[in-house]
Design a protein around this motif. Structure first.
Motif, PDB file in Angstrom:
ATOM      1  N   HIS A  44       0.823  -1.218   0.000  1.00 55.77           N
ATOM      2  CA  HIS A  44       0.000   0.000   0.000  1.00 55.77           C
ATOM      3  C   HIS A  44       0.858   1.269   0.000  1.00 55.77           C
ATOM      4  CE1 HIS A  44      -3.171  -2.919   0.713  1.00 55.77           C
ATOM      5  NE2 HIS A  44      -2.332  -3.462   1.556  1.00 55.77           N
ATOM      6  N   GLU A  58      -2.174   0.064   7.841  1.00 55.79           N
ATOM      7  CA  GLU A  58      -1.295  -0.990   7.327  1.00 55.79           C
ATOM      8  C   GLU A  58      -0.075  -0.416   6.595  1.00 55.79           C
ATOM      9  OE1 GLU A  58      -3.329  -3.549   4.621  1.00 55.79           O
ATOM     10  OE2 GLU A  58      -1.565  -4.799   4.238  1.00 55.79           O
ATOM     11  N   HIS A 113       2.834  -6.956   4.450  1.00 57.99           N
ATOM     12  CA  HIS A 113       1.489  -6.426   4.669  1.00 57.99           C
ATOM     13  C   HIS A 113       1.039  -6.688   6.100  1.00 57.99           C
ATOM     14  CE1 HIS A 113       0.158  -5.663   0.401  1.00 57.99           C
ATOM     15  NE2 HIS A 113       1.323  -6.261   0.225  1.00 57.99           N
ATOM     16  N   CYS A 114      -0.144  -6.146   6.440  1.00 55.83           N
ATOM     17  CA  CYS A 114      -0.817  -6.493   7.692  1.00 55.83           C
ATOM     18  C   CYS A 114      -2.224  -6.941   7.341  1.00 55.83           C
ATOM     19  CB  CYS A 114      -0.910  -5.311   8.648  1.00 55.83           C
ATOM     20  SG  CYS A 114       0.669  -4.557   9.008  1.00 55.83           S
ATOM     21  N   ARG A 143      -8.801  -8.778  -0.791  1.00 53.01           N
ATOM     22  CA  ARG A 143      -8.601  -7.490  -0.141  1.00 53.01           C
ATOM     23  C   ARG A 143      -7.296  -6.839  -0.616  1.00 53.01           C
ATOM     24  NH1 ARG A 143      -5.854  -5.634   3.851  1.00 53.01           N
ATOM     25  NH2 ARG A 143      -5.230  -7.612   4.754  1.00 53.01           N
ATOM     26  N   GLU A 144      -6.223  -7.623  -0.689  1.00 56.27           N
ATOM     27  CA  GLU A 144      -4.950  -7.047  -1.118  1.00 56.27           C
ATOM     28  C   GLU A 144      -5.007  -6.613  -2.585  1.00 56.27           C
ATOM     29  OE1 GLU A 144      -3.104  -6.163   1.027  1.00 56.27           O
ATOM     30  OE2 GLU A 144      -2.833  -7.612   2.639  1.00 56.27           O
TER      31      GLU A 144
HETATM   32 ZN   LIG Z   1      -2.105  -5.253   2.402  1.00 55.56          ZN
END
Ligand SMILES: [Zn+2]
Length: 395
Positions: A44, A58, A113-114, A143-144
């Motif tokens: 992100h 994140e 990522h988180c 989601r990613e």
């Molecule tokens: Zn992510």
């Protein structure tokens, strides 16, 4: 490209291998026997915050862990080139991240990522590209992958990619399989150290259709370091020292992986800084020593430290901050220790635990809300519990 395919013992229409070419350049589909370049990809950034915790996004946690990981690799393996897809809070399109890795001719691509989920969901998981085995894995990939909805021209860049059905629109070409085993091997090592050194719940090595991994031509993983939607885990992940522990875990995985590929047995001189659930702090790092003459502010040089004492750590910083910094003026006995390039600043020399706790709340109220207790013996770091055991009779 077809010559390379025959070398790999695979002959397939080259059109399937679109992931291995970009801008007309053809990238090797054979994994290298040496790790020369690593690309670290903090998830992100910019207008895309990723998932949200109560306190942090994140994108910021991913960047912090990534920078620390890169620094560890640079410090311990100067022959390895570390390339970051981003070092600041900027927006990058997913295909650009893969392109950076391909153009750098990376031997390993690490996306950090988180995770986000139900409030009780917690733990770390590491993904390689592949078909998801559960709906939960698919949900993470979806989601990613949604980051592309923030891109200006995603339908053009991803050729009709459907966010809701990532694997339906991804061609899992065989060329990925030449890297899959290595990706899975590195992923397993990350999981091992997340569990062993960072105290994270091990959610395992998984596979799903991550767009950022599709177009890469090298072993590649996507790490979900933990859940920002879990209060305890968010608190863990937003702490700079714990981010260092996560980075160190990935670094140890990297070291093992590199040894495996290169047939070497290099053991870097790192301090294994483990998460201690009891004290929420680290075990004694062997080099974490206060030098009585060097690391102390001049006004404290005359103070003779007791053998065992508590102090309050109020700040850790990747860069050195002078002990004479005006912000430190209102604090007593300011000293620092160093650990893997991180400077950790403490205040106070206290042998009474109750007084140490009072000092901690005072420091917290003066602008360091995350300040916590640490302890030393002969100016070397020990755990607070060890100090309590020794000082028990003197309370
Ligand atoms: Zn992510």
């Amino acid at each position: 490209v077809c010559a390379a395919l025959i070398l790999a013992g695979i002959l397939l229409p080259c059109g399937l291998f679109s992931g291995a070419t970009q801008n007309g350049k053809v990238y090797s589909i054979l994994p290298a026997d040496k790790i020369r370049t690593v690309v670290i990809d903090p998830g992100h950034g910019g207008k895309d915050p990723g998932c949200n915790g109560s306190f942090v996004n994140e994108k910021n946690v991913a960047l912090a862990i990534s920078l620390k990981l890169g620094r560890l690799i640079e410090d311990h393996f100067p022959e390895v080139r570390v390339v970051y897809t981003r070092k600041t809070d900027i927006f990058l399109e997913l295909y650009q991240r893969a392109q950076i890795a391909n153009e750098a001719d990376a031997d390993l691509f690490i996306c950090i990522h988180c995770n986000s989920g139900a409030p009780e969901a917690h733990g770390s998981e590491t993904y390689a590209l592949g078909l998801h085995k559960s709906e939960a894995n698919l949900a993470v990939a979806k989601r990613e992958n949604e980051s592309i909805l923030l891109e200006n021209d995603y339908s053009k860049n991803y050729e009709g990619f459907d966010v809701n059905s990532p694997e339906g629109s991804i061609i899992f070409s065989l060329y990925q399989n030449t890297f899959l085993n290595r990706s899975l091997s590195f992923a397993a090592k990350c999981q091992k150290y997340f569990s062993q050194d960072a105290g994270r719940h091990n959610r395992g090595v998984k596979q799903a259709g991550f767009l950022v991994l599709v177009k890469t031509a090298m072993p590649a993983v996507l790490i979900e370091s933990g859940f920002l939607t879990n209060h305890k885990e968010e608190k863990f992940l937003m702490n700079s020292e714990n981010q260092m522990i996560m980075a160190t875990s990935i670094f140890r995985a990297f070291t093992d992986y590199k040894n495996e590929i290169e047939g070497t047995h290099v053991v870097p001189d790192i301090i294994i800084n483990r998460w201690n659930p009891e004290e929420y702090q680290t075990v004694k790092p062997t080099q974490d020593i206060i030098d009585s003459t060097k690391n102390r502010r001049k006004d404290t040089l005359s103070v003779k430290e007791p053998e065992v004492y508590f102090a309050v750590q109020f700040l850790s910083s990747p860069s050195f901050i002078s002990l004479d910094h005006p912000d430190f003026k209102k604090l007593i006995d300011v000293r620092y220790t160093t650990f893997s390039g991180i400077y950790r600043y403490t205040t106070g020399i206290v042998t009474n635990f109750e007084m140490a706790k009072k000092l901690q709340s005072k420091v917290r109220s003066t602008g360091y809300p995350d300040a916590f207790l640490v302890a030393f013996r002969n100016n070397s770091r020990i755990t607070v519990k060890e100090a309590l055991d020794i000082l028990g009779g003197n309370q």
